[in-house]
Scaffold this motif. Structure first.
Motif, short mmCIF file in Angstrom:
data_model
loop_
_atom_site.label_atom_id
_atom_site.label_comp_id
_atom_site.label_asym_id
_atom_site.label_seq_id
_atom_site.Cartn_x
_atom_site.Cartn_y
_atom_site.Cartn_z
N HIS A 128 0.81 -1.22 0.00
CA HIS A 128 0.00 0.00 0.00
C HIS A 128 0.85 1.28 0.00
O HIS A 128 0.32 2.37 -0.21
CB HIS A 128 -1.00 -0.01 1.17
N ASP A 151 -10.17 -0.67 3.06
CA ASP A 151 -9.03 -1.16 3.85
C ASP A 151 -9.51 -1.63 5.22
O ASP A 151 -10.46 -1.07 5.79
CB ASP A 151 -8.01 -0.02 4.04
N ASP A 155 -3.90 2.92 7.88
CA ASP A 155 -2.66 3.30 7.18
C ASP A 155 -2.26 4.74 7.47
O ASP A 155 -1.86 5.50 6.57
CB ASP A 155 -2.78 3.05 5.67
N ASN A 166 3.97 0.52 4.01
CA ASN A 166 2.58 0.24 3.63
C ASN A 166 1.60 0.61 4.75
O ASN A 166 0.39 0.59 4.54
CB ASN A 166 2.41 -1.24 3.25
N ASP A 243 -7.23 -1.72 -0.96
CA ASP A 243 -6.34 -2.65 -0.24
C ASP A 243 -7.15 -3.94 -0.09
O ASP A 243 -8.19 -3.97 0.57
CB ASP A 243 -5.97 -2.05 1.12
MN MN Z 1 -3.65 -0.54 3.47
#
Ligand code: MN
Ligand code: NIG
Ligand code: MN
Length: 315
Positions: A128, A151, A155, A166, A243
């Motif tokens: 990612h 996701d 993140d 990531n 993701d």
């Molecule tokens: Mn991610």
């Protein structure tokens, strides 16, 4: 190759149904002339992953998986056989210098966008971390970008503990003034997969977070309609970041950070279908697929299927 009947190059399929086109046949290498429609760009980087990851191998395997589908949609009664998916190839990473690799990703994606103003790129990660470069390139080329991020994770990790990885792309983008927190919408965030300080960071920065409970209660379609409505008046384009670990571990064995309680593949497919009908959506990435962990290429195959769904409703 000398012409002997039944003797074919080893790379050719062993069986060819003359009435069927395989989706992989739609891929045509970019010839330098401005292309339109969907274009693939590989961003093969996973040295930036917190967990062990072979996601750098995903662009190659996802392209290969396009050959496991036909070009015909029974649901839409539409055959994509004459559609072209422009293949821009893969961006070459530096072997050891991750910053240099990330700069190359920004530069190359920016140049592809400049030279192909009407292209809708699908960027294939990689882990990612590649989204930080890709979205930066979008911002440079198109102005303010709104993000819809599928996701399990925020993140938004701090950059001190391990540098850009990531786990940090959206934090980097916010702190680098490439996006505003209020233009980031996260869908599918899961229990016991994040830390409280990152959920608080999301709140403090105006990020919209839809957890799995909200996905289950309200449905993906409704959340996405709301998200697109909110973003489109505030930004010049919307970028979708997928993701694959947003999926329940049952549907995505080939992700490093798998877990229970995630989305079904059908929910994600329907989400991508809806987003592909939104003209403000100008690009998408698919990240965190590690073919070395996968089982029968299930996760790569689903990624290829998402590309086809995106194509179906865009062409
Ligand atoms: Mn991610
Ligand atoms: N994009 C993924 N981010 C997750 C998983 C990281 C990993 O384990 O590789 C995170 O930050 O927790
Ligand atoms: Mn994740």
């Amino acid at each position: 190759m000398p012409d002997i009947r039944y003797l074919l190059p080893a790379s050719e399929p062993k069986f060819k149904d003359s009435g069927i086109t395989k989706a992989g046949e739609l891929l045509k290498a970019w010839n330098g002339i401005p292309a339109t429609g969907i274009g693939l760009i590989g961003a093969p980087l996973s040295k930036t992953s917190i967990s062990h990851s072979g996601a750098a191998l995903a662009p190659e395997v996802i392209r290969k998986m396009l050959h496991s589908f036909t070009t015909y949609s029974v649901e839409m009664d539409k055959d994509l056989e004459s559609v072209v998916i422009t293949d821009f190839g893969d961006i070459t990473p530096h072997v050891t210098d991750l910053k240099e690799t990330q700069n190359r990703f920004v530069q190359v994606i920016q140049e592809v966008l400049e030279r192909n103003p009407d292209i809708i790129p699908v960027i294939l990660g990689g882990d990612h971390s590649i989204s930080a470069s890709s979205i930066k390139a979008f911002r440079k080329n198109k102005g303010p970008v709104g993000i819809i991020q599928f996701d399990a994770h925020h993140d938004l990790r701090n950059l001190v503990d391990g540098g850009p990885s990531n786990g940090t792309p959206f934090r980097q983008l916010i702190e680098g003034n490439d996006i505003k927190g209020e233009h980031l919408i996260q869908i599918g965030i899961r229990d016991f997969s994040n830390g409280i300080m990152y959920t608080n960071y999301a709140k403090e920065n105006g990020i919209t977070v839809y957890s799995m409970n909200e996905v289950n209660r309200l449905g993906v379609r409704r959340l996405l309609e709301e998200s697109v409505r909110t973003l489109k008046s505030k930004v010049s384009c919307i970028y979708v970041s997928v993701d694959m670990d947003v999926l329940d571990q049952a549907f995505a064995p080939g992700c490093p950070a798998i877990g229970p309680g995630g989305m079904t593949s059908d929910e994600l497919i329907q989400g991508v279908q809806y987003l592909s009908t939104c003209p403000d959506v100008k690009g998408m990435d698919i990240v965190e697929v590690d073919p070395t962990l996968d089982f029968r290429d299930m996760t790569s195959r689903l990624a290829a299927f998402l590309i086809l769904q995106f194509l179906l409703y865009r062409s």
